[in-house]
Scaffold this active site. Structure first.
Site, short mmCIF file in Angstrom:
data_model
loop_
_atom_site.label_atom_id
_atom_site.label_comp_id
_atom_site.label_asym_id
_atom_site.label_seq_id
_atom_site.Cartn_x
_atom_site.Cartn_y
_atom_site.Cartn_z
N GLU A 153 59.43 3.54 58.57
CA GLU A 153 59.71 2.76 57.20
C GLU A 153 59.63 1.31 57.20
OE1 GLU A 153 61.94 4.78 53.96
OE2 GLU A 153 63.18 2.99 54.95
N TYR A 205 56.82 -1.60 49.52
CA TYR A 205 57.41 -0.29 50.44
C TYR A 205 56.10 0.22 51.07
CZ TYR A 205 59.17 4.01 52.06
OH TYR A 205 59.27 5.13 53.13
#
Ligand code: ADP
Ligand code: MG
Length: 400
Positions: free
Chosen positions: A197, A109
Site C-alpha cells: 500500500e 491511494y
C-alpha cells in the site's frame, strides 16, 4: 508479517518506486546529522511503528531546522504513540525515519491486495489519498478503482494507464504512474507479499509522483524461502507471548477472554473456543500444541498461556491420535509443579493412551477437574472462571 515504513521504502526503491531521501535513526543526534546530510529547509520525522494513522496521532511531524528535527526526534524516541490502530496502551517508538519534506499538490491511494473472490492480486487506486481507504470505500465507493491482475501475464501497461486515467493522472504523470504500479507489483510478487500500500502517493510541486508512505504485509507461510524478508521482522512490534510460542513450535493467538485454552489441532481448538462461547464464557487465547506434543511442549504451553494476567482457569482439551495422553498428562504435572499453578485446571483427555494419562493425573496431588467430553469441559471451565470473577450465570435450559 508486517515491516516498517522505512523497510518497505527501501524495498520499493529497488523496484524503481520514487521515495523521498531519508534514513532511519535511533537517536536525536543521528536525526540532526541525517537532516544535515539530506539538506534543504524542511524535514519530516516519522515514528516507525507497525501502525497507520500516525499522522493524526502526532507521529509524523515537520521540522523547519536541523535542530528542530533533533528536538522532535528526541521527543518521539522512547515515547508511546497511541493511534486508532494501536489500542489505548499505544506502541513504544524505538526509531524514527527522517526524510525530506515534500510540497504536496495532490494525494492519491495505491494498493495491491489479494482478492479472495477472484483469487488474484488486485490493483486498487483512488483519487482520495491520505485518508483511510476504508472510509472512502464506505462513503464514496465510486472513487475506488479496481483492476484484477492475471497471474499468467502480470500487470500490463494498459491496465496501469486505465487505472491512472480514472484517478485523474494525465500527461507526463502517466508513464511515472505505470512505472510505480508495475514496480510495486513486481516487488510484491518477488517477496510473497499479500498486501502492498502506498498512501499517500503524491504529486509534488515539481510535478513528480512520490511515495510518501508505504506498507507491506508478507505471507508467513512463505517466509522460509524469503530470508531477506524474515530478517526485517521486528519482535518489539509483536505480542511477546506469540513470539515465545513460535519459538516453541506452538500456535498461539492472544484473545481477550479469561479461559486459557491448551488444545491439539487447529480444528479442535476452534471448536473448544466455540464451546466456551456457547456456555457464556470467553476464551483467553487460541493455542494448538500440534501432534506428538512432548511433556516439555505442554509445559511450555502453560507458561505462555499464564503470561496473560486475565486468565482465571485453563482448559486442556486433547483428542489424541498422534499425541499420547500420558505425555500430555506428564507435561501438565510438570507445569503444575514447576510453575506453581493454583488456578482450577479442567482436563479432558481422549484417544491414544487415555487410561495411562488419566492414571497419571489421578495419582498426582493436584485437584484437577476432569471432564468427560468437550461440552462438559467447556461448561466446567466457564463455571470456574465465573466463580473466580464472582459472576452468577444461570444454567442453560438443557443443563438445568
Ligand atoms: P500515517 O498513514 O501513519 O498517518 P503517513 O506517512 O501517511 O502516515 O503520513 C501522514 C501524512 O503526513 C501524509 O498523508 C502526508 O500528508 C504527510 N507526510 C508524510 N510524509 C511526508 C513527507 N515526506 N513530506 C511531506 N508530507 C509528508
Ligand atoms: Mg499513510
Amino acid at each position: 508479517m508486517n515491516i516498517h515504513e522505512y523497510q518497505t521504502k527501501d524495498l520499493l526503491k529497488r523496484y524503481g518506486v520514487p521515495v523521498p531521501p531519508g534514513q532511519v535513526v535511533h537517536t536525536d543526534v543521528q536525526a540532526t546529522s541525517v537532516a544535515e546530510e539530506i539538506g534543504g529547509a524542511r524535514w519530516v520525522v516519522k515514528a516507525q511503528i507497525h501502525s497507520g494513522g500516525r499522522g493524526k496521532a502526532g507521529g509524523v511531524r515537520v521540522g523547519n531546522s536541523v535542530s528542530e528535527v533533533g528536538v522532535i526526534a528526541d521527543e518521539m524516541i522512547g515515547s508511546r504513540l497511541v493511534t486508532q490502530q494501536t489500542g489505548a496502551e499505544g506502541r513504544l517508538v524505538h526509531r524514527v525515519l527522517v526524510e525530506q519534506a515534500s510540497t504536496i499538490v495532490r494525494e492519491f491511494y495505491l494498493g495491491l491486495v489479494i482478492d479472495r473472490a477472484t483469487r488474484r492480486i488486485t490493483l486498487i487506486a483512488s483519487s482520495e489519498g491520505g485518508v483511510e481507504i476504508e472510509e472512502v470505500a464506505q462513503h464514496t465507493p465510486e472513487r475506488i478503482i479496481k483492476e484484477v491482475i492475471d497471474p499468467a501475464v502480470g500487470l500490463l501497461d494498459f491496465q496501469c494507464r486505465k487505472v491512472a486515467n480514472k484517478i485523474g493522472l494525465k500527461g507526463a504523470l502517466l508513464p511515472q504512474a505505470v512505472k510505480i504500479m508495475k514496480g510495486v507489483y513486481r516487488c510484491m510478487r518477488d517477496h510473497d507479499a499479500v498486501m502492498a500500500e502506498i498512501n499517500p502517493l503524491v504529486i509534488t510541486d515539481s510535478g513528480q509522483l512520490l511515495a510518501l508512505d508505504a506498507k507491506m504485509t508478507f505471507d508467513d507461510n512463505a517466509l522460509y524461502r524469503r530470508p531477506e524478508i524474515s530478517e526485517l521482522r521486528d519482535f518489539d512490534e509483536e505480542d511477546p507471548k506469540e513470539v515465545e510460542a513460535t519459538a516453541h513450535g506452538l500456535n498461539y493467538i492472544a484473545l481477550d477472554g479469561d479461559v486459557g485454552c491448551i488444545v491439539n489441532g487447529a480444528g479442535l481448538a476452534m471448536a473448544t473456543m466455540d464451546a466456551i462461547a456457547l456456555h457464556g464464557g470467553r476464551p483467553a487465547n487460541f493455542l494448538d500444541v500440534g501432534g506428538g506434543a512432548t511433556p516439555k511442549k505442554v509445559a511450555n504451553a502453560f507458561h505462555i498461556v499464564l503470561q496473560d494476567p486475565a486468565v482465571k482457569t485453563i482448559l486442556i482439551n486433547i483428542f489424541a491420535g498422534i499425541n499420547r495422553c500420558d505425555w500430555i498428562a506428564t507435561g501438565i504435572i510438570q507445569a503444575m509443579r514447576d510453575q506453581n499453578i493454583k488456578m482450577p485446571i479442567i482436563v479432558r483427555l481422549a484417544g491414544t493412551n487415555v487410561e495411562e494419562g488419566r492414571a497419571i493425573l489421578n495419582t498426582s496431588k493436584f485437584p484437577f477437574i476432569i471432564a468427560g467430553n468437550l461440552d462438559d469441559a467447556a461448561a466446567k471451565a466457564v463455571a470456574e472462571a465465573n466463580k473466580i470473577a464472582g459472576k452468577v450465570v444461570p444454567l442453560r435450559k438443557e443443563q438445568a
